[in-house]
Scaffold this active site. Structure first.
Site, PDB file in Angstrom:
ATOM      1  CB  SER A 120      37.900  10.915   8.023  1.00 61.75           C
ATOM      2  OG  SER A 120      37.201   9.728   8.291  1.00 61.75           O
ATOM      3  CG  HIS A 145      40.124   8.957  12.118  1.00 63.05           C
ATOM      4  ND1 HIS A 145      39.297   9.848  12.762  1.00 63.05           N
ATOM      5  CD2 HIS A 145      39.468   8.666  10.952  1.00 63.05           C
ATOM      6  CE1 HIS A 145      38.208  10.069  12.052  1.00 63.05           C
ATOM      7  NE2 HIS A 145      38.289   9.356  10.951  1.00 63.05           N
TER       8      HIS A 145
END
Length: 221
Positions: A120, A145
């Site tokens: 992330s 993501h």
């Protein structure tokens, strides 16, 4: 002024270290200097060698401590590289962007290393390092993501929150495009769902520039 600010921030960092020491046992080292011996917690000792560590989820507290360290090292030298080691599952987008902006703002080149995982926001900070100075260890994992979040309240409030998440998604995509060389469409498609990568896949994707090899033998990926 800056030194006092950093001292206060590092004191806060030490307080944080004390709170987790009972769980992880943060080691102390003795440094033999010309004027005698000095005892440091390991992170303060590494800071002297221009090494900073992001080994936790990204939140405002961690961002404040890390930013203070980066600014301190910039004040010491704007030319010598800073080495950032990352093992983080990610976390707050705004806290991560604060660290990102600091890395981009200072003139000292920042080399980034992933050990364990950079997921992330951790992956965004990994690729934000100086071009040619972004490294992955062989067994590290990288995950990218799109941002996620929730909202509650009136319909209007929920719409406002959704629009803000959409803006953040677009901005994060643009940052990945800038640092990886991939097209916007490729980034948007890849980040639509959790995408886990090996060190070699991250190298091919443009998140890192090299994979550090082990000194001993190891199985191939």
């Amino acid at each position: 002024m800056l030194r006092r600010l950093v001292t206060s921030s590092l004191s806060a960092s030490r307080s944080m270290s004390a709170s987790v020491q009972s769980r992880v046992g943060i080691p102390f080292v003795i440094d033999n200097e010309g004027k005698g011996e000095r005892t440091y917690d390991i992170y303060s000792r590494l800071l002297r060698d221009r090494i900073v560590c992001l080994m936790t989820p990204v939140d405002d507290f961690i961002a404040s401590a890390l930013i203070a360290q980066l600014l301190f090292l910039q004040s010491e030298s704007g030319k010598k590289p800073i080495h950032m080691y990352i093992n983080s599952p990610g976390g707050s987008v705004t806290a991560g962007l604060a660290i990102y902006d600091t890395i981009q703002m200072i003139s000292a080149p920042v080399s980034t290393w992933v050990i364990g995982q950079a997921s992330s926001m951790g992956s965004l900070l990994l690729c934000a390092g100086e071009k040619g100075m972004r490294s992955a260890l062989p067994n590290s994992r990288i995950m990218v993501h799109q941002p996620s979040g929730g909202a509650q309240g009136t319909c209007s409030d929920i719409v406002i929150r959704a629009e803000e998440i959409t803006r953040l998604k677009r901005r994060l995509n643009e940052i990945y495009v800038h640092h990886t060389g991939m097209s916007y469409d490729e980034i948007e498609k890849t980040l639509d769902r959790d995408r886990f990568m090996s060190a070699h896949e991250a190298l091919k994707f443009g998140l890192v520039d090299q994979i550090e090899t082990h000194n001993g033998s190891m199985p191939s990926d």
